[in-house]
Scaffold this active site. Structure first.
Site, PDB file in Angstrom:
ATOM      1  N   CYS A 188       0.979  -1.321   0.155  1.00 25.79           N
ATOM      2  CA  CYS A 188       0.026  -0.154   0.044  1.00 25.79           C
ATOM      3  C   CYS A 188       0.788   1.322   0.083  1.00 25.79           C
ATOM      4  O   CYS A 188       1.806   1.413   0.818  1.00 25.79           O
ATOM      5  CB  CYS A 188      -0.979   0.111   1.284  1.00 25.79           C
ATOM      6  N   ASP A 195       0.254  -6.128   0.088  1.00 23.62           N
ATOM      7  CA  ASP A 195      -0.751  -6.604  -0.696  1.00 23.62           C
ATOM      8  C   ASP A 195      -0.625  -7.874  -1.127  1.00 23.62           C
ATOM      9  O   ASP A 195       0.496  -7.817  -1.964  1.00 23.62           O
ATOM     10  CB  ASP A 195      -1.350  -5.399  -1.483  1.00 23.62           C
TER      11      ASP A 195
END
Length: 281
Positions: A188, A195
């Site tokens: 992120c 992620d």
């Protein structure tokens, strides 16, 4: 212009439980696309396929209702929607009464479409499909079809995007392949949280060198970028370096905050993939 640092992402937030469309935080797609050298028309088409696993509201008598929601955000929209703001927005339905699921669906479509075209004319609406609880057992789990690149035994030492790892046999006859990997990870850009995702690359053209492609996918491991931006970067790099005649890139990221985001980009018109979740989602 909205900037990710101005969003609720990474910040302590109150969780409103009465309907509030102003909670949605659109982020312009243009800056990232400009950095990739993309102009108009875009070299791809497609959509961002979202799944919301935590959607609830009250019926007219105050009884809680639950559903899954599938959202289809067209990639040509001027803005993407920041995920925490979407979570806060969905939570705002929790103690709000609606006549029926159709009214909920209509509110979602109108609000998400307005956010996706923030400040402009809505040229194509966000698709919204609700799955009632009695149909939850019809939501299947599938994995990507294709040849897994993860079978390759190789060294990796690049952990920021390295398009120079990509190559293809441009002097040989074109091939048609579908290649997959579960080794995608990015971060992120606001919180730095990892992620996790899987990616499917389908193409027709000069055969792509598979070891280089897997190393390239792994090179996103320390990259800071939203899911949508990562897939567009992959598409742009593969198109430029490998010169396929046809190309599509589809990533499915694991859920966070009850949401998963699954961008799909294609160089040619085709039906969007079914928004069916993977085991990790």
């Amino acid at each position: 212009m909205n900037h990710p640092s101005q969003s609720a992402l990474g910040k302590t937030s109150a969780y409103p439980d009465h309907y509030d469309a102003t909670l949605l935080f659109p982020i312009p797609r243009a800056p990232n696309r400009t950095a990739l050298g993309l102009g108009r028309p875009l070299p791809f088409m497609g959509a961002d396929l979202w799944t919301a696993y935590e959607l609830s509201w009250l019926n007219a008598r105050g009884k809680p209702q639950v559903a899954l929601a599938h959202f289809t955000v067209p990639c040509e929209s001027s803005h993407l929607i920041e995920s925490k703001s979407l979570k806060l927005y969905l939570n705002s339905f929790n103690n709000t009464r609606f006549d029926d699921a159709a009214q909920v669906q209509a509110a979602l479509r109108a609000d998400l479409s307005a956010a996706a075209w923030h400040g402009g004319v809505v040229q194509s609406s966000v698709g919204v499909r609700l799955v009632a609880s009695e149909w939850f057992d019809r939501e299947p789990i599938y994995e990507f079809d294709g040849l897994s690149l993860d079978r390759l035994d190789l060294d990796c030492d690049r952990f920021t995007p390295a398009p120079e790892l990509l190559g293809s046999a441009t002097d040989e006859a074109p091939v048609s392949e579908v290649l997959t990997s579960n080794l995608l990870r990015s971060n992120c850009p606001v919180t730095g949280q990892p992620d996790w995702g899987s990616v499917q690359i389908s193409y027709f053209g000069p055969q792509i060198e598979q070891a280089g492609l897997l190393r390239y996918i792994v090179s996103f491991r320390n990259h800071a970028g939203f899911h949508e931006d990562c897939v567009e970067r992959m598409f742009t790099d593969i198109q430029a370096r490998c010169q396929p005649h046809k190309l599509s890139v589809y990533a499915r990221y694991t859920r966070r905050g009850g949401l998963d985001i699954n961008p799909f980009r294609s160089s040619y018109p085709q039906a969007l993939p079914a928004n069916t979740r993977h085991a990790r989602q």
